[in-house]
Design a protein around this motif. Structure first.
Motif, PDB file in Angstrom:
ATOM      1  N   ASN A  13       3.942  -9.269   6.567  1.00 55.61           N
ATOM      2  CA  ASN A  13       4.539  -7.620   6.005  1.00 55.61           C
ATOM      3  C   ASN A  13       4.532  -6.818   6.720  1.00 55.61           C
ATOM      4  O   ASN A  13       5.035  -5.850   6.014  1.00 55.61           O
ATOM      5  N   ILE A  14       4.531  -6.862   7.841  1.00 55.80           N
ATOM      6  CA  ILE A  14       4.309  -5.890   8.698  1.00 55.80           C
ATOM      7  C   ILE A  14       5.074  -6.063  10.224  1.00 55.80           C
ATOM      8  O   ILE A  14       5.531  -6.904  10.736  1.00 55.80           O
ATOM      9  N   LYS A  15       5.416  -4.462  10.247  1.00 56.02           N
ATOM     10  CA  LYS A  15       6.188  -3.964  10.560  1.00 56.02           C
ATOM     11  C   LYS A  15       5.788  -3.034  12.104  1.00 56.02           C
ATOM     12  O   LYS A  15       4.818  -1.795  11.236  1.00 56.02           O
ATOM     13  N   VAL A  16       6.056  -3.438  12.887  1.00 49.59           N
ATOM     14  CA  VAL A  16       4.988  -2.659  13.602  1.00 49.59           C
ATOM     15  C   VAL A  16       6.075  -1.328  15.151  1.00 49.59           C
ATOM     16  O   VAL A  16       7.167  -2.168  15.306  1.00 49.59           O
ATOM     17  N   GLU A  17       6.051   0.369  15.123  1.00 49.39           N
ATOM     18  CA  GLU A  17       7.020   1.342  15.072  1.00 49.39           C
ATOM     19  C   GLU A  17       6.045   1.757  15.861  1.00 49.39           C
ATOM     20  O   GLU A  17       4.936   2.408  16.342  1.00 49.39           O
TER      21      GLU A  17
ATOM     22  N   ALA B 154      -4.343  -2.806   3.275  1.00 46.90           N
ATOM     23  CA  ALA B 154      -3.021  -2.173   2.398  1.00 46.90           C
ATOM     24  C   ALA B 154      -2.253  -3.305   2.181  1.00 46.90           C
ATOM     25  O   ALA B 154      -0.858  -3.007   1.871  1.00 46.90           O
ATOM     26  N   SER B 155      -2.318  -4.214   3.455  1.00 45.07           N
ATOM     27  CA  SER B 155      -0.624  -5.104   3.060  1.00 45.07           C
ATOM     28  C   SER B 155      -0.479  -5.603   2.315  1.00 45.07           C
ATOM     29  O   SER B 155       0.418  -6.239   2.021  1.00 45.07           O
ATOM     30  N   THR B 156      -1.941  -5.811   1.444  1.00 46.57           N
ATOM     31  CA  THR B 156      -1.555  -6.651  -0.138  1.00 46.57           C
ATOM     32  C   THR B 156      -1.408  -5.629  -1.081  1.00 46.57           C
ATOM     33  O   THR B 156      -0.592  -6.263  -1.964  1.00 46.57           O
ATOM     34  N   HIS B 157      -1.142  -4.456  -0.479  1.00 44.47           N
ATOM     35  CA  HIS B 157      -0.581  -3.584  -1.991  1.00 44.47           C
ATOM     36  C   HIS B 157       0.714  -3.373  -1.636  1.00 44.47           C
ATOM     37  O   HIS B 157       1.735  -2.382  -2.688  1.00 44.47           O
ATOM     38  N   TYR B 158       1.267  -3.390  -0.994  1.00 48.45           N
ATOM     39  CA  TYR B 158       3.259  -3.450  -0.136  1.00 48.45           C
ATOM     40  C   TYR B 158       3.792  -4.343   0.134  1.00 48.45           C
ATOM     41  O   TYR B 158       3.702  -5.335   0.258  1.00 48.45           O
ATOM     42  N   ASP B 159       5.119  -4.037  -0.049  1.00 49.78           N
ATOM     43  CA  ASP B 159       5.677  -5.611  -0.019  1.00 49.78           C
ATOM     44  C   ASP B 159       6.465  -5.265   1.342  1.00 49.78           C
ATOM     45  O   ASP B 159       6.096  -6.351   2.801  1.00 49.78           O
TER      46      ASP B 159
ATOM     47  N   ASP C 222      12.287   5.150   4.522  1.00 50.95           N
ATOM     48  CA  ASP C 222      12.312   4.368   2.733  1.00 50.95           C
ATOM     49  C   ASP C 222      10.744   5.364   2.960  1.00 50.95           C
ATOM     50  O   ASP C 222      10.915   3.472   1.175  1.00 50.95           O
ATOM     51  N   VAL C 223      10.287   4.666   3.390  1.00 54.97           N
ATOM     52  CA  VAL C 223       8.614   4.714   2.798  1.00 54.97           C
ATOM     53  C   VAL C 223       8.252   5.542   2.104  1.00 54.97           C
ATOM     54  O   VAL C 223       8.524   7.125   1.794  1.00 54.97           O
ATOM     55  N   ARG C 224       7.386   5.315   0.908  1.00 54.98           N
ATOM     56  CA  ARG C 224       7.470   5.309  -0.536  1.00 54.98           C
ATOM     57  C   ARG C 224       5.835   6.651  -0.264  1.00 54.98           C
ATOM     58  O   ARG C 224       5.147   6.798  -1.150  1.00 54.98           O
ATOM     59  N   ALA C 225       5.123   6.274   0.374  1.00 51.81           N
ATOM     60  CA  ALA C 225       3.172   6.578   0.640  1.00 51.81           C
ATOM     61  C   ALA C 225       2.221   6.064   2.015  1.00 51.81           C
ATOM     62  O   ALA C 225       3.052   5.862   2.677  1.00 51.81           O
ATOM     63  N   ILE C 226       1.903   7.332   2.728  1.00 51.16           N
ATOM     64  CA  ILE C 226       1.274   7.473   4.033  1.00 51.16           C
ATOM     65  C   ILE C 226      -0.634   6.397   3.453  1.00 51.16           C
ATOM     66  O   ILE C 226      -0.726   7.052   2.384  1.00 51.16           O
ATOM     67  N   VAL C 227      -0.383   5.433   3.858  1.00 49.32           N
ATOM     68  CA  VAL C 227      -2.532   4.748   3.814  1.00 49.32           C
ATOM     69  C   VAL C 227      -3.173   5.545   5.476  1.00 49.32           C
ATOM     70  O   VAL C 227      -2.280   5.742   6.389  1.00 49.32           O
TER      71      VAL C 227
END
Ligand code: PNS
Length: 159
Positions: A64-68, A24-29, A82-87
């Protein structure tokens, strides 16, 4: 900037999760891996901060990973960040009914779309609850979780 969120309990993170995170990380900033204490799951093994720590360790190679962690509604957290998509991942058809319902609810609440990714076939049998059970009884989980997670499981069940 396209930010997506991959939410879950991750108790603990396993190779099936890591596979989704890497792909998934390859598809999003930015991909936010967000952990929650899911009240519907009574048996929690690791505290939230321990789960986050393990996720950080096993995703250290991805830039490009954040952990929260989040409390409350996923869509509120998503909007605040500001999330645009849920994976979400689908291991089998049996996951689909509930995931579809959640995706539709989240869309109704916020307009945010959910994107489903199929789990890679070699991980479709994996779940955190089964990993916990195998580790609890001394089974070998080294092919199911990263080494740091296997070590933590060993320590937890040695007590
Ligand atoms: O790994 P899990 O436990 O299957 O993940 C489920 C999770 C955390 C993604 C889901 O329970 C969730 O989003 N919880 C947050 C509360 C919420 O927003 N509930 C409404 C869902 S439609």
């Amino acid at each position: 900037m396209a930010i997506a969120i991959y939410p879950g309990s991750f108790d603990p993170v396993h190779f099936g999760h890591l596979d989704i995170i890497e792909r998934a990380s390859t598809h999003y900033d930015t991909l936010i891996v967000a952990t929650i204490r899911n009240p519907q799951k009574a048996q929690q093994l690791f505290e939230l901060d321990e789960r986050e720590e393990m996720i950080r360790e096993v995703t250290a190679h991805l830039s490009n990973i954040k952990v929260e962690f989040f409390k409350g509604l996923l869509v509120d957290f998503a909007r605040d960040h500001d999330v645009r998509a849920i994976v979400k991942s689908l291991r089998a058809v049996s996951d689909f009914d509930y995931e579809l319902q959640m995706a539709q609810m989240n869309h109704r609440l916020s307009g945010i779309d959910t994107f489903f990714m199929p789990t890679s076939p070699q991980y479709s049998f994996l779940s955190s609850s089964l990993v916990r059970e195998v580790a609890r009884f001394g089974g070998d989980v080294s092919s199911m979780v990263p080494t740091v997670v296997a070590q933590r499981l060993k320590e937890r069940f040695a007590k």
